[in-house]
Design a protein around this motif. Sequence first.
Motif, mmCIF file in Angstrom:
data_model
loop_
_atom_site.group_PDB
_atom_site.id
_atom_site.type_symbol
_atom_site.label_atom_id
_atom_site.label_comp_id
_atom_site.label_asym_id
_atom_site.label_seq_id
_atom_site.Cartn_x
_atom_site.Cartn_y
_atom_site.Cartn_z
ATOM 1 N N ASP A 115 -4.632 -9.377 0.530
ATOM 2 C CA ASP A 115 -5.976 -8.832 0.746
ATOM 3 C C ASP A 115 -5.863 -7.422 1.310
ATOM 4 O O ASP A 115 -4.810 -7.011 1.816
ATOM 5 N N GLY A 116 -6.970 -6.674 1.206
ATOM 6 C CA GLY A 116 -6.968 -5.283 1.622
ATOM 7 C C GLY A 116 -6.756 -5.081 3.112
ATOM 8 O O GLY A 116 -6.124 -4.109 3.522
ATOM 9 N N LYS A 117 -7.265 -5.989 3.918
ATOM 10 C CA LYS A 117 -7.115 -5.823 5.361
ATOM 11 C C LYS A 117 -5.660 -5.956 5.789
ATOM 12 O O LYS A 117 -5.168 -5.176 6.616
ATOM 13 N N THR A 118 -4.956 -6.929 5.212
ATOM 14 C CA THR A 118 -3.538 -7.089 5.529
ATOM 15 C C THR A 118 -2.753 -5.875 5.054
ATOM 16 O O THR A 118 -1.832 -5.412 5.734
ATOM 17 N N ALA A 119 -3.113 -5.332 3.898
ATOM 18 C CA ALA A 119 -2.441 -4.138 3.389
ATOM 19 C C ALA A 119 -2.604 -2.976 4.370
ATOM 20 O O ALA A 119 -1.639 -2.255 4.669
ATOM 21 N N GLY A 120 -3.817 -2.797 4.878
ATOM 22 C CA GLY A 120 -4.057 -1.738 5.847
ATOM 23 C C GLY A 120 -3.221 -1.917 7.103
ATOM 24 O O GLY A 120 -2.670 -0.953 7.647
ATOM 25 N N ARG A 121 -3.107 -3.138 7.574
ATOM 26 C CA ARG A 121 -2.313 -3.419 8.771
ATOM 27 C C ARG A 121 -0.829 -3.160 8.532
ATOM 28 O O ARG A 121 -0.109 -2.716 9.436
ATOM 29 N N VAL A 122 -0.376 -3.425 7.318
ATOM 30 C CA VAL A 122 1.031 -3.161 6.986
ATOM 31 C C VAL A 122 1.308 -1.664 7.083
ATOM 32 O O VAL A 122 2.309 -1.238 7.683
ATOM 33 N N PHE A 123 0.419 -0.837 6.533
ATOM 34 C CA PHE A 123 0.629 0.609 6.584
ATOM 35 C C PHE A 123 0.620 1.128 8.015
ATOM 36 O O PHE A 123 1.436 1.988 8.381
ATOM 37 N N LEU A 124 -0.279 0.614 8.838
ATOM 38 C CA LEU A 124 -0.307 1.034 10.237
ATOM 39 C C LEU A 124 0.959 0.601 10.966
ATOM 40 O O LEU A 124 1.519 1.357 11.768
ATOM 41 N N ALA A 125 1.420 -0.605 10.681
ATOM 42 C CA ALA A 125 2.642 -1.109 11.325
ATOM 43 C C ALA A 125 3.853 -0.265 10.932
ATOM 44 O O ALA A 125 4.715 0.035 11.768
ATOM 45 N N LEU A 126 3.910 0.138 9.678
ATOM 46 C CA LEU A 126 5.017 0.989 9.225
ATOM 47 C C LEU A 126 4.959 2.352 9.913
ATOM 48 O O LEU A 126 6.001 2.909 10.292
ATOM 49 N N GLU A 127 3.758 2.889 10.070
ATOM 50 C CA GLU A 127 3.610 4.171 10.768
ATOM 51 C C GLU A 127 4.114 4.076 12.203
ATOM 52 O O GLU A 127 4.733 5.012 12.710
ATOM 53 N N GLU A 128 3.860 2.961 12.857
ATOM 54 C CA GLU A 128 4.247 2.791 14.258
ATOM 55 C C GLU A 128 5.752 2.857 14.455
ATOM 56 O O GLU A 128 6.228 3.268 15.518
ATOM 57 N N ILE A 129 6.513 2.463 13.442
ATOM 58 C CA ILE A 129 7.980 2.488 13.579
ATOM 59 C C ILE A 129 8.593 3.658 12.800
ATOM 60 O O ILE A 129 9.805 3.693 12.564
ATOM 61 N N GLY A 130 7.752 4.603 12.404
ATOM 62 C CA GLY A 130 8.254 5.826 11.800
ATOM 63 C C GLY A 130 8.560 5.754 10.321
ATOM 64 O O GLY A 130 9.284 6.607 9.795
ATOM 65 N N ILE A 131 8.013 4.765 9.635
ATOM 66 C CA ILE A 131 8.220 4.659 8.189
ATOM 67 C C ILE A 131 6.947 5.140 7.498
ATOM 68 O O ILE A 131 5.905 4.496 7.580
ATOM 69 N N SER A 132 7.041 6.273 6.817
ATOM 70 C CA SER A 132 5.851 6.844 6.181
ATOM 71 C C SER A 132 5.942 6.856 4.656
ATOM 72 O O SER A 132 4.949 7.131 3.985
ATOM 73 N N ASN A 133 7.117 6.582 4.126
ATOM 74 C CA ASN A 133 7.279 6.615 2.672
ATOM 75 C C ASN A 133 6.900 5.253 2.088
ATOM 76 O O ASN A 133 7.756 4.434 1.737
ATOM 77 N N ALA A 134 5.603 5.012 2.006
ATOM 78 C CA ALA A 134 5.092 3.737 1.498
ATOM 79 C C ALA A 134 3.867 3.994 0.636
ATOM 80 O O ALA A 134 3.092 4.919 0.900
ATOM 81 N N SER A 135 3.686 3.187 -0.377
ATOM 82 C CA SER A 135 2.551 3.378 -1.287
ATOM 83 C C SER A 135 2.196 2.069 -1.969
ATOM 84 O O SER A 135 2.996 1.122 -1.987
ATOM 85 N N ILE A 136 1.002 2.031 -2.529
ATOM 86 C CA ILE A 136 0.589 0.890 -3.336
ATOM 87 C C ILE A 136 1.217 1.046 -4.721
ATOM 88 O O ILE A 136 1.010 2.036 -5.404
#
Length: 228
Positions: A115-136
């Motif tokens: 679902d879209g909400k979980t996807a959004g949380r995944v991107f925020l979680a990746l940002e928190e640990i310094g991982i920015s190279n992520a995409s749909i």
Amino acid sequence: MKNLLTAFAILFSVSAFAQMGEKNFIDKNYIEVTGKSEMEFTPDKIYIQVLLNEKDSKNKNAISEQEKQMLQKLQSLGIDTKKDVMIKDLASNLKNGFLSKDVLLSKQYQIIVHDGKTAGRVFLALEEIGISNASIEKLESSKIEEYRQEVKIKAIKAAKEKAALLTESIGQKAGKALFIQEQNVFERPVYANTVMYKAKAEGATDAADLNFENLKVEATVMVRFEIL
């Protein structure tokens, strides 16, 4: 022998008469119509592509540490890391510089959320640990085959209703279907790294629900009905 020849002649005559009496469907009066149907639905399989890069430098975290942190974050979000997280690619390259030799490592992951909400949380979680190279990477539905069949059935029913309406307008009726042809089954959209999401608000405690464009499947069926 004579009786046998006579019987054969009679049988041949009856067969020929039957063939002449039974028209091919092309020779019958028919109406040709096209039925269309479409359906929109929310994707329930969202593929997130994550790329981890490592440069052999003391100022960079090793891929193994990034991987460990990422998996811990995903588990805290309720994601089954054994089922919905997989490695797609692993590569290493030796880069020669003027003063040093660097070993560049990279690891590509695929994360599936529903679902879209979980996807959004995944991107925020990746940002928190310094991982920015992520995409749909792409969007899919687990019920796509069911939806394809449903729109085909609706398309042929639409063709039948159209044929009935047109023939009744001239005082006739649409009979049995003489010919059915599936002309097109179309799905939209296809995603390939076209949707990007990156957390902008520092210190955000929750992720916005990502609203993806609905997927769509369309079907077109051509049918010839006998005119009665």
